[in-house]
Structure formats: structure tokens, C-alpha cells
Design a protein around this motif. Sequence first.
Motif, mmCIF file in Angstrom:
data_model
loop_
_atom_site.group_PDB
_atom_site.id
_atom_site.type_symbol
_atom_site.label_atom_id
_atom_site.label_comp_id
_atom_site.label_asym_id
_atom_site.label_seq_id
_atom_site.Cartn_x
_atom_site.Cartn_y
_atom_site.Cartn_z
ATOM 1 N N HIS A 129 -0.480 12.336 -1.838
ATOM 2 C CA HIS A 129 -0.950 11.144 -1.856
ATOM 3 C C HIS A 129 -0.243 10.044 -0.679
ATOM 4 O O HIS A 129 -1.352 9.182 -0.281
ATOM 5 C CB HIS A 129 -0.440 10.612 -3.272
ATOM 6 C CG HIS A 129 -1.065 11.143 -4.299
ATOM 7 N ND1 HIS A 129 -0.229 11.183 -5.696
ATOM 8 C CD2 HIS A 129 -2.042 11.844 -4.613
ATOM 9 C CE1 HIS A 129 -1.089 11.891 -6.482
ATOM 10 N NE2 HIS A 129 -2.082 12.411 -5.644
ATOM 11 N N TYR A 130 0.749 10.422 -0.119
ATOM 12 C CA TYR A 130 1.211 9.452 0.856
ATOM 13 C C TYR A 130 0.206 9.693 2.053
ATOM 14 O O TYR A 130 0.024 9.120 2.862
ATOM 15 C CB TYR A 130 2.633 9.765 1.210
ATOM 16 C CG TYR A 130 3.045 8.915 2.423
ATOM 17 C CD1 TYR A 130 3.218 7.497 2.375
ATOM 18 C CD2 TYR A 130 3.104 9.747 3.501
ATOM 19 C CE1 TYR A 130 3.467 6.665 3.424
ATOM 20 C CE2 TYR A 130 3.753 8.851 4.722
ATOM 21 C CZ TYR A 130 3.942 7.471 4.728
ATOM 22 O OH TYR A 130 3.997 6.771 5.753
ATOM 23 N N GLU A 182 -2.554 11.036 2.233
ATOM 24 C CA GLU A 182 -4.028 10.423 2.153
ATOM 25 C C GLU A 182 -4.126 8.891 2.377
ATOM 26 O O GLU A 182 -4.679 8.095 2.971
ATOM 27 C CB GLU A 182 -4.611 10.602 0.816
ATOM 28 C CG GLU A 182 -4.857 12.050 0.491
ATOM 29 C CD GLU A 182 -5.046 12.420 -1.091
ATOM 30 O OE1 GLU A 182 -5.025 11.454 -1.879
ATOM 31 O OE2 GLU A 182 -5.554 13.547 -1.292
ATOM 32 N N ALA A 183 -2.944 8.174 1.805
ATOM 33 C CA ALA A 183 -2.918 6.786 2.163
ATOM 34 C C ALA A 183 -2.513 6.487 3.478
ATOM 35 O O ALA A 183 -3.263 5.586 4.108
ATOM 36 C CB ALA A 183 -1.701 6.169 1.220
ATOM 37 N N ARG A 210 0.754 -1.084 0.002
ATOM 38 C CA ARG A 210 0.024 0.026 0.035
ATOM 39 C C ARG A 210 0.859 1.386 0.097
ATOM 40 O O ARG A 210 0.749 2.251 -0.917
ATOM 41 C CB ARG A 210 -0.928 0.031 1.130
ATOM 42 C CG ARG A 210 -1.898 1.088 1.246
ATOM 43 C CD ARG A 210 -3.035 0.691 0.545
ATOM 44 N NE ARG A 210 -4.339 1.541 0.919
ATOM 45 C CZ ARG A 210 -5.390 1.216 1.812
ATOM 46 N NH1 ARG A 210 -5.460 0.229 2.459
ATOM 47 N NH2 ARG A 210 -6.259 2.275 2.124
ATOM 48 N N ALA A 226 -3.541 8.029 6.246
ATOM 49 C CA ALA A 226 -4.851 8.501 6.785
ATOM 50 C C ALA A 226 -5.698 7.162 6.509
ATOM 51 O O ALA A 226 -6.499 6.937 7.298
ATOM 52 C CB ALA A 226 -5.442 9.716 6.326
ATOM 53 N N SER A 227 -5.883 6.574 5.405
ATOM 54 C CA SER A 227 -6.657 5.561 5.111
ATOM 55 C C SER A 227 -6.339 4.435 5.924
ATOM 56 O O SER A 227 -7.134 3.509 6.356
ATOM 57 C CB SER A 227 -7.015 5.309 3.396
ATOM 58 O OG SER A 227 -7.051 6.412 2.853
ATOM 59 N N VAL A 228 -4.848 4.167 5.767
ATOM 60 C CA VAL A 228 -4.560 2.936 6.595
ATOM 61 C C VAL A 228 -4.958 3.063 7.978
ATOM 62 O O VAL A 228 -5.503 2.159 8.629
ATOM 63 C CB VAL A 228 -3.164 2.933 6.624
ATOM 64 C CG1 VAL A 228 -2.227 1.986 7.475
ATOM 65 C CG2 VAL A 228 -2.578 2.627 5.068
ATOM 66 N N SER A 265 -7.599 4.891 9.340
ATOM 67 C CA SER A 265 -9.011 4.720 9.462
ATOM 68 C C SER A 265 -9.761 3.094 9.052
ATOM 69 O O SER A 265 -10.667 2.752 9.764
ATOM 70 C CB SER A 265 -9.823 5.623 8.535
ATOM 71 O OG SER A 265 -9.351 5.196 7.054
ATOM 72 N N GLU A 266 -8.882 2.622 8.500
ATOM 73 C CA GLU A 266 -9.239 1.252 8.365
ATOM 74 C C GLU A 266 -8.710 0.217 9.404
ATOM 75 O O GLU A 266 -9.222 -1.115 9.319
ATOM 76 C CB GLU A 266 -8.709 0.568 6.744
ATOM 77 C CG GLU A 266 -9.426 1.306 5.642
ATOM 78 C CD GLU A 266 -8.678 1.188 4.447
ATOM 79 O OE1 GLU A 266 -7.630 0.010 4.208
ATOM 80 O OE2 GLU A 266 -8.749 1.775 3.508
#
Length: 380
Positions: free
Chosen positions: A313-314, A316-317, A272, A319-321, A323-324
Amino acid sequence: MSSGATELRSLRSQFPEHRAQLGLSLRVTIAALSGFAFSHLLKVPLPLWTVLTAVVLTQATFGRSMKATVDYLVGTLGGAVYAGVVAVLVPHSNDVSLAGVLALAVAPLAFLGAVYPSFSVAPLTGVLVLLVPRFVHVGPIESAVDRVLEVSVGAIIALAVSLLVLPARAHSFVIEGAARTLDLMAGSLPELFEGFIRPRDAAAIARIQDSIGEAVARTQASAAEAKHERIVFLAAEPDHGPLLSTLTRLRHDLVMIGLAAAEPLPESLQARLGPLLARVAQTSADQLRGRGEALAGRRDPASLEGVEAAFDHYAEAIASVGSEGLTQGLPVDALERIFTLGFALDQMRQDLRDLDRCASEIAGRRSTPARMHAGAVKAN
């Protein structure tokens, strides 16, 4: 014949690479000959000391010569005055008493030189003031005055030669040093970031960090010399402080990235985050290299748009990691490295922006005289 021509072409091709060294060699030679000539013209008591002073004080840049000259004159004057006073106040009619006076003069001067580098030449001056009268039959006060005169003539010659003969400015050395440092950082970034994907040799990473630290230190030394030039030339050149601070912070950013990359990312995050980090490394390296080229060419740098997008982009990634819930259950040390990496990237992003401003300021100062001239021509 062909072999000789090939060697001649090879020698010529090396001249541009050693232009600074050849220029220094020429300046030192001219300083030595000038010191010899002026010492005889002015009837300096000890021409050897004038020539040596001129040679020693002719440095690679005018700023370095200026600093060396100030230190040398301060040390010479202090050593001459103190040794002269000691020689007058303490009788020394034989070798034994002279040895005692020599110790009394040299010991404090050596201590002073050890504490204050500007006085490092003071012990040598004291020795000359005390011992030269034994060979040329002059008094201690006259010997002290002669030493100051000899050094002053040599110092003036060194400054004149450094200023007039193929002069090299420390300001240019600062800009060139900063450009080389940025290029070194740019070349190191991909290798540092590679540690997030696969194990890296800790000794190799340490060597990279050390080489960057040494490059920053050399640039800082050139900046210290450039301050002396600004006093002499009253130059309206930009302050090097912001550029040096930015280089130092970037160096710290790379240290933090190296610490974060001491071990690869957890396998669950590599697919990821790995490509995004590689993109950050590549775009940041391109920006560092481009800013170095902009500094060296005194031109405005290119846009930061590409590297800003990579950072976004990093961010955002990651942050998604979070939140998931993908970071749950990871070892504490892995979480610490991920946090350190995030902090280092935020700092590097800001430092790249600061570097952008530094490059723009230096390019703007360079182009200001040309713009003023063009405006005056247009007005006329």
C-alpha cells in the motif's frame, strides 16, 4: 509475621529472574571446592592457583568456559615455557639479577598478551615461574611444570562443572538474545516512524539506535561462544550466521529509517503517506515481536501477509505521489529523505522475509528429532 511472609514471597518471585545468576553462583562455588579438594588429592604444589583457575574459568555458559579455558591454557603454557627457559639460561643468584631476569621475562610476554588476548595470562605465569622458586626452593623447570599442572587441573574442573552442573548453553543465549533484540526493535519502530509526522528529539533517537546496536553485539558475542559448543557436542544445531546477518541488516534498516525521519515529511505529503507509514510501522513491529517469540519458542512464525500488504500500500501511494507530480518543487533534502525511506523499506521487507526463514529453520531443527521419533513409533 505477615511482613516476613510477604518478603519471602517477594524473594521467591525474584528467583526465576535471577536463575542464570544463581546457577553461575552454584557452579563457581562447586568449582572452587572441587579445585581445593583435587589439589590436595593430587598433591598439587600450589593449591591456590588451582582453585583460582577453576573459579576464573567457570563462566556463564559452557561455550564461554571452553573459550576461556583454551585461552588460559595457551597463555599459561607459553608463559611457563618462555619464563622457564629464561630462568635456566640467565643466571640470577641475587635480587638485582633476579629483577633483570624478571624484566627480561615479563616484557615480551606482556607485549605478546597485548597483541594476542589469548596470551594475556602469560605475564602472570612468567612471574610465578620466576618468583615461586625463591619461596618453595624448586628449580625453574620444575616451577614451570608445576604451574602448567595447577592450571590444567583447575581448567579440567571448570569445564567439568560447567558441563555437568546446571549447564547453560550459549546456543540458547543466542536465540534468547535474538528474541530480545527483535522485541527491542519492535518497540522502537513506532517512535522512529513518528519522526515523519512531527519533530523528534535527536538525542532520544540516538539512544534508541545505540541500545539496538548493543543488543546485536551481545547476540553476536554469544554466537561466538556457541561455536565452541558445537565442536564439543558435535551438535546439529542450525548455523547462527544467517540469523546474525539478518539482525545486523535490520539494525541498518532502522538506522536508515531514523535518518530519513530526521525531519517530518513535507506537509503536502503527510496526510497521504502518514497513515500508511504508521501502518507499516505497526505491522512491522508486530512481525518483529512475533518472530522473536517464535524464535524463543522454537516454533514456526505466523504469516507475513499483513506486513506485506502494508508495504504494498505504501509503495502504491508513493508511486501515485510521483505520477501526480506532488514531489515536484520539494527541497532536495526532502527528496533525499523520501528516497532513503523507500530504499530502507525495501530492504526491511526483504530482511523480514529472511528472518522468517531463519525462524522456520530453527523451529524445523528443533522438531526434527520429535518427528523422527514419531515416525519410528508409527513404523513399529
